[in-house]
Design an enzyme around this catalytic site. Structure first.
Site, short mmCIF file in Angstrom:
data_model
loop_
_atom_site.label_atom_id
_atom_site.label_comp_id
_atom_site.label_asym_id
_atom_site.label_seq_id
_atom_site.Cartn_x
_atom_site.Cartn_y
_atom_site.Cartn_z
N THR A 1 0.86 -1.18 0.00
CA THR A 1 0.00 0.00 0.00
C THR A 1 0.89 1.23 0.00
OG1 THR A 1 -1.47 1.34 1.43
CG2 THR A 1 -0.12 -0.30 2.51
N CYS B 1 -1.42 5.19 -5.54
CA CYS B 1 -2.28 4.31 -4.75
C CYS B 1 -2.26 2.99 -5.49
CB CYS B 1 -3.70 4.86 -4.63
SG CYS B 1 -4.84 3.74 -3.80
#
Length: 229
Positions: free
Chosen positions: A83, A196
């Site tokens: 992430t 992202c």
């Protein structure tokens, strides 16, 4: 081959990409039936997202640090946090382990610098775009970072959490992202960071005239290189 420990689930949609790309990278390098030596802990993203919304980053950091410790105890020789946003708590994770944390922003910056690019636009969650933990890591590498405007940032963030993290890839959202990227290119961006790990699902193949830096792929490549070095 060294064993990698993956902290995933944020979201599991992009963690699946990590698993696939790391295994393919190892197979491409070694051939035959080779695959990566991986240990995966996949967290419940709802708990992490709630702590994000509440600004309770320290608690989230403890959760991920505990996950990293478990991976190290299980034999992981490096940690891959799957992430971008939760690299905000990278320091807490690093303090909890004695093996390296392979930082996603470093993997991204290395590739940008290698292409002799100085000015990049950053797309990601509102946390990644608006807080300094990620941008400062890029600034250290001498990069100038452009951000979408406030309304664009809100829409980028909404699409990530309300759609992409749920596996929804909608053409209208693809167009919204494309329009934002084109505006940032007109503003002087020489490249765009898909900051992202889910964004690649939406616009990974969009052509806006400048390179797109897919952080998921770049992070996976860094992990493969560590494993095989």
């Amino acid at each position: 081959m060294r064993t990698l420990g993956l902290i995933g689930g944020m979201s599991w949609e992009s963690t699946a990409l990590y698993y696939q790309q790391i295994n393919r990278g190892v197979q491409d390098a070694l051939g035959g039936l080779h695959s990566a030596q991986l240990i995966l802990i996949s967290v419940d993203f709802a708990k992490i997202a709630y702590l994000q919304q509440q600004g309770r980053w320290e608690e989230a950091g403890v959760m991920l640090a505990n996950a990293a410790q478990s991976l190290q105890k299980a034999g992981a020789e490096a940690i891959v946090l799957c992430t971008n946003t939760m690299h905000k708590v990278a320091e807490a994770i690093e303090q909890a382990i004695t093996v390296p944390l392979l930082h996603i922003a470093d993997a991204t910056a290395d590739q940008i610098v290698a292409q002799d690019i100085q000015k990049v636009a950053l797309l990601g969650t509102a946390f990644t775009m608006e807080q300094d933990f990620y941008r400062e890591r890029l600034h250290v590498q001498g990069l100038e970072v452009l951000l979408p405007n406030e309304a664009e940032r809100a829409e980028i963030h909404r699409i990530i959490y309300a759609e992409l993290c749920l596996g929804q890839v909608l053409p209208e959202s693809r167009q919204i992202y494309t329009d934002i990227m084109q505006r940032l290119v007109a503003e002087g961006a020489q490249g765009i960071i898909l900051g992202c790990t889910e964004i690649v699902m939406l616009v990974g193949d969009v052509d806006v005239g400048v390179p797109l830096f897919d952080t998921t792929a770049l992070h996976a490549q860094k992990a493969v290189a560590f494993s095989l070095n």
